[in-house]
Design an enzyme around this catalytic site. Structure first.
Site, PDB file in Angstrom:
ATOM      1  N   CYS A  68       0.849  -1.196   0.000  1.00 34.43           N
ATOM      2  CA  CYS A  68       0.000   0.000   0.000  1.00 34.43           C
ATOM      3  C   CYS A  68       0.883   1.244   0.000  1.00 34.43           C
ATOM      4  O   CYS A  68       1.778   1.378   0.841  1.00 34.43           O
ATOM      5  CB  CYS A  68      -0.891  -0.039   1.231  1.00 34.43           C
ATOM      6  SG  CYS A  68      -1.712   1.505   1.610  1.00 34.43           S
ATOM      7  N   GLU A  69       0.632   2.135  -0.941  1.00 36.71           N
ATOM      8  CA  GLU A  69       1.455   3.339  -1.005  1.00 36.71           C
ATOM      9  C   GLU A  69       1.149   4.323   0.110  1.00 36.71           C
ATOM     10  O   GLU A  69       1.933   5.231   0.366  1.00 36.71           O
ATOM     11  CB  GLU A  69       1.304   4.022  -2.371  1.00 36.71           C
ATOM     12  CG  GLU A  69      -0.034   4.643  -2.643  1.00 36.71           C
ATOM     13  CD  GLU A  69      -0.120   5.268  -4.027  1.00 36.71           C
ATOM     14  OE1 GLU A  69      -0.871   6.235  -4.154  1.00 36.71           O
ATOM     15  OE2 GLU A  69       0.547   4.805  -4.960  1.00 36.71           O
ATOM     16  N   HIS A  70       0.031   4.157   0.790  1.00 37.19           N
ATOM     17  CA  HIS A  70      -0.327   5.087   1.866  1.00 37.19           C
ATOM     18  C   HIS A  70       0.310   4.715   3.207  1.00 37.19           C
ATOM     19  O   HIS A  70       0.657   5.593   3.986  1.00 37.19           O
ATOM     20  CB  HIS A  70      -1.851   5.156   2.034  1.00 37.19           C
ATOM     21  CG  HIS A  70      -2.544   5.605   0.796  1.00 37.19           C
ATOM     22  ND1 HIS A  70      -3.646   4.970   0.294  1.00 37.19           N
ATOM     23  CD2 HIS A  70      -2.270   6.610  -0.055  1.00 37.19           C
ATOM     24  CE1 HIS A  70      -4.033   5.582  -0.811  1.00 37.19           C
ATOM     25  NE2 HIS A  70      -3.212   6.583  -1.050  1.00 37.19           N
ATOM     26  N   HIS A  71       0.429   3.403   3.481  1.00 41.01           N
ATOM     27  CA  HIS A  71       0.951   2.961   4.779  1.00 41.01           C
ATOM     28  C   HIS A  71       2.180   2.059   4.660  1.00 41.01           C
ATOM     29  O   HIS A  71       2.749   1.666   5.662  1.00 41.01           O
ATOM     30  CB  HIS A  71      -0.140   2.204   5.557  1.00 41.01           C
ATOM     31  CG  HIS A  71      -1.375   3.014   5.747  1.00 41.01           C
ATOM     32  ND1 HIS A  71      -2.495   2.860   4.969  1.00 41.01           N
ATOM     33  CD2 HIS A  71      -1.646   4.012   6.606  1.00 41.01           C
ATOM     34  CE1 HIS A  71      -3.425   3.721   5.338  1.00 41.01           C
ATOM     35  NE2 HIS A  71      -2.935   4.437   6.338  1.00 41.01           N
ATOM     36  N   GLN A 109      -4.920  -0.766  -5.048  1.00 38.51           N
ATOM     37  CA  GLN A 109      -5.523  -1.842  -5.820  1.00 38.51           C
ATOM     38  C   GLN A 109      -6.258  -1.313  -7.056  1.00 38.51           C
ATOM     39  O   GLN A 109      -6.217  -1.938  -8.121  1.00 38.51           O
ATOM     40  CB  GLN A 109      -6.475  -2.640  -4.927  1.00 38.51           C
ATOM     41  CG  GLN A 109      -7.077  -3.843  -5.611  1.00 38.51           C
ATOM     42  CD  GLN A 109      -7.904  -4.666  -4.652  1.00 38.51           C
ATOM     43  OE1 GLN A 109      -7.526  -4.860  -3.502  1.00 38.51           O
ATOM     44  NE2 GLN A 109      -9.034  -5.162  -5.128  1.00 38.51           N
ATOM     45  N   HIS A 137      -6.299  -6.063   2.645  1.00 34.87           N
ATOM     46  CA  HIS A 137      -5.379  -4.960   2.915  1.00 34.87           C
ATOM     47  C   HIS A 137      -5.010  -4.946   4.397  1.00 34.87           C
ATOM     48  O   HIS A 137      -5.865  -4.726   5.257  1.00 34.87           O
ATOM     49  CB  HIS A 137      -6.042  -3.637   2.517  1.00 34.87           C
ATOM     50  CG  HIS A 137      -6.259  -3.538   1.037  1.00 34.87           C
ATOM     51  ND1 HIS A 137      -5.531  -2.694   0.249  1.00 34.87           N
ATOM     52  CD2 HIS A 137      -7.093  -4.212   0.207  1.00 34.87           C
ATOM     53  CE1 HIS A 137      -5.915  -2.833  -1.011  1.00 34.87           C
ATOM     54  NE2 HIS A 137      -6.868  -3.748  -1.058  1.00 34.87           N
ATOM     55  N   CYS A 139      -3.383  -2.797   5.939  1.00 35.62           N
ATOM     56  CA  CYS A 139      -3.550  -1.469   6.542  1.00 35.62           C
ATOM     57  C   CYS A 139      -4.948  -1.324   7.150  1.00 35.62           C
ATOM     58  O   CYS A 139      -5.146  -0.512   8.051  1.00 35.62           O
ATOM     59  CB  CYS A 139      -3.275  -0.364   5.526  1.00 35.62           C
ATOM     60  SG  CYS A 139      -4.262  -0.443   4.027  1.00 35.62           S
TER      61      CYS A 139
END
Length: 182
Positions: A68-71, A109, A137, A139
């Site tokens: 995940c690019e956010h977490h 995704q 996910h 996250c």
């Protein structure tokens, strides 16, 4: 950098079990993000062939693993890819390679799903392309809302899969039994 992170969370980077951790982390991240160093042409190679068929082709249950690019936490699941040939077909193993190409990057995704559909469309100019991905996910499961049993389904439909409800329904029916929890 990994040593600094270990120290920042209160660990001793010189502890026996952690001394080689920076090396292992670097190696793991190089593998998990190898999609940045590859191109579609490289992963497909000479896997496109002339063919006269025009019936739906579905490759189901392609495992994928991404970050995940956010977490920067993992998400994983299965991809289902279908297309209707229009004079060209693709070697079946190449679908897994295409999914890996885009999954092995910092991602969401939704973007992977679109990138896979666009890649198949670019390579084959088929009558239609469908991609359905279902992911878990971490996250969401191990932090934040902590919903361990949730999953995310994304789809991208092109050509006949978008314009013809019967074609889309045939694809969805074919992958229905493989979806999580069904």
């Amino acid at each position: 950098m990994t040593r600094d992170w270990l120290a920042a969370i209160g660990e001793d980077p010189q502890r026996e079990g952690l001394m080689r951790t920076p090396h292992r982390v670097a190696k793991a991240w190089a593998y998990m993000t190898e999609g940045y160093g590859q191109t579609l042409a490289e992963v497909v190679g000479e896997g496109v062939f002339a063919a006269e068929g025009s019936e739906m082709v579905i490759v189901k249950d392609i495992e994928f693993y991404s970050m995940c690019e956010h977490h920067m936490l993992p998400f994983y699941g299965r991809a289902h890819v279908a297309y209707i040939p229009n004079s060209k077909i693709l070697g079946l193993s190449k679908f897994a390679r295409i999914v890996d190409l885009y999954s092995r990057r910092l991602q969401v995704q939704e973007r992977i799903t679109t990138q896979v559909a666009d890649a198949v469309e670019e390579l084959l100019a088929p009558k239609g392309v469908a991609v359905l991905m279902e992911g878990i996910h971490l996250c969401m499961a191990m932090r934040g809302v902590q919903k361990q049993n949730s999953s995310t389904t994304t789809s991208a439909m092109r050509g006949l899969f978008r314009s013809d409800p019967r074609t889309r329904a045939e694809f969805m029916s074919a992958v229905q039994g493989t979806l999580r929890g069904r």
